[in-house]
Design a protein around this motif. Sequence first.
Motif, PDB file in Angstrom:
ATOM      1  N   TYR A  30       0.876   5.062  -2.157  1.00  0.00           N
ATOM      2  CA  TYR A  30       0.987   6.423  -1.631  1.00  0.00           C
ATOM      3  C   TYR A  30       2.147   7.167  -2.295  1.00  0.00           C
ATOM      4  O   TYR A  30       2.027   8.336  -2.643  1.00  0.00           O
ATOM      5  CB  TYR A  30       1.191   6.410  -0.122  1.00  0.00           C
ATOM      6  N   LYS A  42     -10.548  10.518   4.163  1.00  0.00           N
ATOM      7  CA  LYS A  42      -9.086  10.426   4.242  1.00  0.00           C
ATOM      8  C   LYS A  42      -8.528   9.284   3.398  1.00  0.00           C
ATOM      9  O   LYS A  42      -7.342   9.033   3.405  1.00  0.00           O
ATOM     10  CB  LYS A  42      -8.647  10.274   5.695  1.00  0.00           C
ATOM     11  N   TYR A  43      -9.400   8.614   2.636  1.00  0.00           N
ATOM     12  CA  TYR A  43      -8.992   7.462   1.838  1.00  0.00           C
ATOM     13  C   TYR A  43      -9.005   7.790   0.349  1.00  0.00           C
ATOM     14  O   TYR A  43      -9.755   8.648  -0.098  1.00  0.00           O
ATOM     15  CB  TYR A  43      -9.933   6.281   2.086  1.00  0.00           C
ATOM     16  N   VAL A  44      -8.190   7.084  -0.406  1.00  0.00           N
ATOM     17  CA  VAL A  44      -8.185   7.212  -1.858  1.00  0.00           C
ATOM     18  C   VAL A  44      -8.838   5.956  -2.415  1.00  0.00           C
ATOM     19  O   VAL A  44      -8.504   4.840  -2.024  1.00  0.00           O
ATOM     20  CB  VAL A  44      -6.749   7.357  -2.418  1.00  0.00           C
ATOM     21  N   ARG A  45      -9.782   6.165  -3.316  1.00  0.00           N
ATOM     22  CA  ARG A  45     -10.487   5.047  -3.945  1.00  0.00           C
ATOM     23  C   ARG A  45     -10.191   5.061  -5.439  1.00  0.00           C
ATOM     24  O   ARG A  45     -10.037   6.123  -6.050  1.00  0.00           O
ATOM     25  CB  ARG A  45     -12.002   5.159  -3.715  1.00  0.00           C
ATOM     26  N   TYR A  46     -10.110   3.865  -6.013  1.00  0.00           N
ATOM     27  CA  TYR A  46      -9.804   3.709  -7.427  1.00  0.00           C
ATOM     28  C   TYR A  46     -10.928   2.944  -8.112  1.00  0.00           C
ATOM     29  O   TYR A  46     -11.418   1.955  -7.581  1.00  0.00           O
ATOM     30  CB  TYR A  46      -8.490   2.935  -7.606  1.00  0.00           C
ATOM     31  N   LYS A 105     -10.281  10.948  -3.817  1.00  0.00           N
ATOM     32  CA  LYS A 105     -10.210  10.986  -2.365  1.00  0.00           C
ATOM     33  C   LYS A 105     -11.626  10.992  -1.789  1.00  0.00           C
ATOM     34  O   LYS A 105     -12.462  11.794  -2.166  1.00  0.00           O
ATOM     35  CB  LYS A 105      -9.435  12.221  -1.913  1.00  0.00           C
ATOM     36  N   VAL A 157       0.838  -1.200   0.000  1.00  0.00           N
ATOM     37  CA  VAL A 157       0.000   0.000   0.000  1.00  0.00           C
ATOM     38  C   VAL A 157       0.875   1.253   0.000  1.00  0.00           C
ATOM     39  O   VAL A 157       0.563   2.240  -0.667  1.00  0.00           O
ATOM     40  CB  VAL A 157      -0.950  -0.007   1.214  1.00  0.00           C
ATOM     41  N   GLN A 158       1.977   1.211   0.720  1.00  0.00           N
ATOM     42  CA  GLN A 158       2.876   2.372   0.781  1.00  0.00           C
ATOM     43  C   GLN A 158       3.369   2.780  -0.616  1.00  0.00           C
ATOM     44  O   GLN A 158       3.558   3.960  -0.887  1.00  0.00           O
ATOM     45  CB  GLN A 158       4.064   2.070   1.704  1.00  0.00           C
ATOM     46  N   ARG A 167       1.214   8.061  -5.879  1.00  0.00           N
ATOM     47  CA  ARG A 167       0.253   9.172  -5.925  1.00  0.00           C
ATOM     48  C   ARG A 167       0.961  10.501  -5.716  1.00  0.00           C
ATOM     49  O   ARG A 167       0.662  11.488  -6.400  1.00  0.00           O
ATOM     50  CB  ARG A 167      -0.829   8.956  -4.878  1.00  0.00           C
TER      51      ARG A 167
END
Length: 48
Positions: A13, A29-33, A26, A9-10, A16
């Motif tokens: 980040y 506080k989360y990013v969704r794809y 966003k 996951v890092q 991005r």
Amino acid sequence: MATFLGIPVQTLYQWRRKGFGPKGTKVGKYVRYEPDGVREWFKSLGES
């Protein structure tokens, strides 16, 4: 998405922050794809 790509996951980040990778949205506080967007981005990597 990290599981789909087989990466930590890092790494997502970091990508991005660098402007690399599929477009994410966003949500709080989360990013969704979008799954289709991830597949298209991944497919485009092999087309260079």
